[in-house]
Design a protein around this motif. Structure first.
Motif, PDB file in Angstrom:
ATOM      1  N   HIS A 167       0.828  -1.209   0.000  1.00  0.00           N
ATOM      2  CA  HIS A 167       0.000   0.000   0.000  1.00  0.00           C
ATOM      3  C   HIS A 167       0.862   1.258   0.000  1.00  0.00           C
ATOM      4  O   HIS A 167       0.593   2.208  -0.737  1.00  0.00           O
ATOM      5  N   GLN A 168       1.895   1.270   0.835  1.00  0.00           N
ATOM      6  CA  GLN A 168       2.741   2.457   0.926  1.00  0.00           C
ATOM      7  C   GLN A 168       3.492   2.701  -0.381  1.00  0.00           C
ATOM      8  O   GLN A 168       3.632   3.840  -0.829  1.00  0.00           O
ATOM      9  N   LEU A 169       3.982   1.623  -1.004  1.00  0.00           N
ATOM     10  CA  LEU A 169       4.688   1.768  -2.277  1.00  0.00           C
ATOM     11  C   LEU A 169       3.749   2.278  -3.356  1.00  0.00           C
ATOM     12  O   LEU A 169       4.083   3.222  -4.099  1.00  0.00           O
ATOM     13  N   ALA A 170       2.557   1.683  -3.462  1.00  0.00           N
ATOM     14  CA  ALA A 170       1.590   2.110  -4.476  1.00  0.00           C
ATOM     15  C   ALA A 170       1.155   3.554  -4.229  1.00  0.00           C
ATOM     16  O   ALA A 170       1.027   4.345  -5.166  1.00  0.00           O
ATOM     17  N   ASP A 171       0.952   3.903  -2.962  1.00  0.00           N
ATOM     18  CA  ASP A 171       0.534   5.264  -2.614  1.00  0.00           C
ATOM     19  C   ASP A 171       1.586   6.280  -3.049  1.00  0.00           C
ATOM     20  O   ASP A 171       1.274   7.312  -3.646  1.00  0.00           O
ATOM     21  N   SER A 172       2.865   5.979  -2.763  1.00  0.00           N
ATOM     22  CA  SER A 172       3.940   6.898  -3.140  1.00  0.00           C
ATOM     23  C   SER A 172       4.041   7.032  -4.656  1.00  0.00           C
ATOM     24  O   SER A 172       4.206   8.140  -5.180  1.00  0.00           O
ATOM     25  N   ALA A 173       3.951   5.901  -5.375  1.00  0.00           N
ATOM     26  CA  ALA A 173       4.040   5.948  -6.835  1.00  0.00           C
ATOM     27  C   ALA A 173       2.875   6.736  -7.427  1.00  0.00           C
ATOM     28  O   ALA A 173       3.054   7.527  -8.363  1.00  0.00           O
ATOM     29  N   LEU A 174       1.682   6.537  -6.884  1.00  0.00           N
ATOM     30  CA  LEU A 174       0.516   7.269  -7.387  1.00  0.00           C
ATOM     31  C   LEU A 174       0.633   8.767  -7.113  1.00  0.00           C
ATOM     32  O   LEU A 174       0.267   9.592  -7.955  1.00  0.00           O
ATOM     33  N   ASP A 175       1.132   9.130  -5.926  1.00  0.00           N
ATOM     34  CA  ASP A 175       1.320  10.548  -5.607  1.00  0.00           C
ATOM     35  C   ASP A 175       2.270  11.207  -6.609  1.00  0.00           C
ATOM     36  O   ASP A 175       2.022  12.314  -7.089  1.00  0.00           O
ATOM     37  N   LEU A 176       3.374  10.512  -6.909  1.00  0.00           N
ATOM     38  CA  LEU A 176       4.344  11.056  -7.856  1.00  0.00           C
ATOM     39  C   LEU A 176       3.736  11.176  -9.249  1.00  0.00           C
ATOM     40  O   LEU A 176       3.916  12.182  -9.938  1.00  0.00           O
ATOM     41  N   HIS A 177       2.993  10.144  -9.669  1.00  0.00           N
ATOM     42  CA  HIS A 177       2.405  10.147 -11.015  1.00  0.00           C
ATOM     43  C   HIS A 177       1.373  11.263 -11.159  1.00  0.00           C
ATOM     44  O   HIS A 177       1.384  12.004 -12.144  1.00  0.00           O
ATOM     45  N   THR A 178       0.491  11.382 -10.181  1.00  0.00           N
ATOM     46  CA  THR A 178      -0.588  12.370 -10.300  1.00  0.00           C
ATOM     47  C   THR A 178      -0.071  13.805 -10.206  1.00  0.00           C
ATOM     48  O   THR A 178      -0.744  14.731 -10.654  1.00  0.00           O
ATOM     49  N   SER A 179       1.121  13.985  -9.635  1.00  0.00           N
ATOM     50  CA  SER A 179       1.703  15.329  -9.567  1.00  0.00           C
ATOM     51  C   SER A 179       2.614  15.606 -10.762  1.00  0.00           C
ATOM     52  O   SER A 179       3.352  16.596 -10.750  1.00  0.00           O
ATOM     53  N   GLY A 180       2.565  14.735 -11.774  1.00  0.00           N
ATOM     54  CA  GLY A 180       3.327  14.967 -12.991  1.00  0.00           C
ATOM     55  C   GLY A 180       4.750  14.466 -12.958  1.00  0.00           C
ATOM     56  O   GLY A 180       5.537  14.772 -13.856  1.00  0.00           O
ATOM     57  N   ARG A 181       5.096  13.672 -11.940  1.00  0.00           N
ATOM     58  CA  ARG A 181       6.472  13.168 -11.824  1.00  0.00           C
ATOM     59  C   ARG A 181       6.505  11.663 -12.090  1.00  0.00           C
ATOM     60  O   ARG A 181       6.991  10.872 -11.285  1.00  0.00           O
ATOM     61  N   THR A 182       5.993  11.274 -13.249  1.00  0.00           N
ATOM     62  CA  THR A 182       5.881   9.856 -13.584  1.00  0.00           C
ATOM     63  C   THR A 182       7.249   9.187 -13.656  1.00  0.00           C
ATOM     64  O   THR A 182       7.396   8.016 -13.279  1.00  0.00           O
ATOM     65  N   GLY A 183       8.247   9.896 -14.135  1.00  0.00           N
ATOM     66  CA  GLY A 183       9.587   9.321 -14.190  1.00  0.00           C
ATOM     67  C   GLY A 183      10.089   8.923 -12.815  1.00  0.00           C
ATOM     68  O   GLY A 183      10.697   7.861 -12.643  1.00  0.00           O
ATOM     69  N   TYR A 184       9.827   9.763 -11.797  1.00  0.00           N
ATOM     70  CA  TYR A 184      10.210   9.430 -10.435  1.00  0.00           C
ATOM     71  C   TYR A 184       9.416   8.219  -9.937  1.00  0.00           C
ATOM     72  O   TYR A 184       9.939   7.369  -9.214  1.00  0.00           O
TER      73      TYR A 184
END
Length: 263
Positions: A167-184
């Motif tokens: 959950h924590q990994l998916a949450d962090s990845a989704l936060d980065l993606h939705t803020s426009g930082r998909t590469g991160y």
């Protein structure tokens, strides 16, 4: 064992884990990495000497199962009375070790720190999380993300730990993606892959499948290329248990196209 051997350019968590691996390696009483690889192979863990070197020097974060195997071998081969770090100490070092070596992106590093601290907090709990909490991510906005099917009954404390980490990994990845930082986001998923259990991997795919298909397919591709054949099969089984047979099929098909290392 010295910090210099572990690599002075490593972040602190990776450095501490690397130093512990150097200690275990020293107790194997081998002259070369090739001999260490032969010992691991004989005990059922096939690893190329170059990958063992990357784990030992902190360039890659190993899965905890690799550390357990190293500890088992070191305990058998160590001189009488030798002091080895305990498995609980190694577990904490592994949890605290940074998932990525990215030193140029402060945002990504902050996300990794938050993920590591939260995962460490969850792992340190003696009692499992209530199922209602373990099966949902507290999203910043909108409804919580839920797993399609709870993990099979069994060791509830292990399941709570593994699902919470996913959950924590998916949450962090989704936060980065939705803020426009998909590469991160992709870098975080890729750098974390080697330290995930099959259950964590499948749970992360299931969570991302429910919210962001592109990231879910990226994770499938990462694991099909970087995990052992045994791990790929176990992840596929877990995906079936989450009600995602199509993703299980996609994982196996991708692994056949890019065969992972045999274990």
């Amino acid at each position: 064992m010295t910090a210099k051997k572990a690599g002075g350019d490593l972040p602190p968590g990776r450095r501490a884990l690397s130093e512990a691996l150097w200690v275990l390696y020293g107790h194997l009483r081998v002259k070369t990495l090739a001999e260490a690889a032969q010992l691991l192979d004989a005990s059922g863990w096939k690893k190329d000497p170059s990958e063992i070197s990357r784990y030992r020097n902190g360039r890659r974060k190993p899965p905890f199962s690799f550390i357990e195997r190293m500890h088992e071998l070191a305990a058998r081969r160590a001189a009488p009375g030798a002091a080895l770090p305990s498995l609980s100490e190694l577990r904490k070092l592994h949890t605290d070790a940074e998932a990525t070596l990215c030193r140029n992106c402060e945002v990504s590093r902050q996300e990794n720190d938050r993920l590591r601290e939260e995962n460490s907090r969850l792992l340190s709990r003696q009692a499992p999380e209530p199922r209602a909490k373990a099966d949902s991510i507290p999203a910043k906005s909108g409804p919580p993300v839920t797993l399609p099917v709870p993990p099979a009954a069994g060791d509830r404390q292990r399941d709570a730990r593994d699902v919470a980490a996913a959950h924590q990994l998916a949450d962090s990845a989704l936060d980065l993606h939705t803020s426009g930082r998909t590469g991160y986001a992709v870098s975080l998923l890729q750098d974390s892959a080697s330290s995930l259990t099959p259950l964590e991997s499948a749970a992360a795919i299931a969570l991302l499948r429910g919210t962001q298909d592109d990231l879910a397919e990226t994770v499938i591709g990462i694991h099909s290329r970087s995990r052992t054949s045994r791990d790929v099969m176990q992840i596929a089984v877990e995906l079936h248990s989450f009600g995602l047979p199509q993703d299980a099929h996609a994982l196996l098909q991708a692994a056949l196209s890019h065969p992972p290392a045999a274990k």
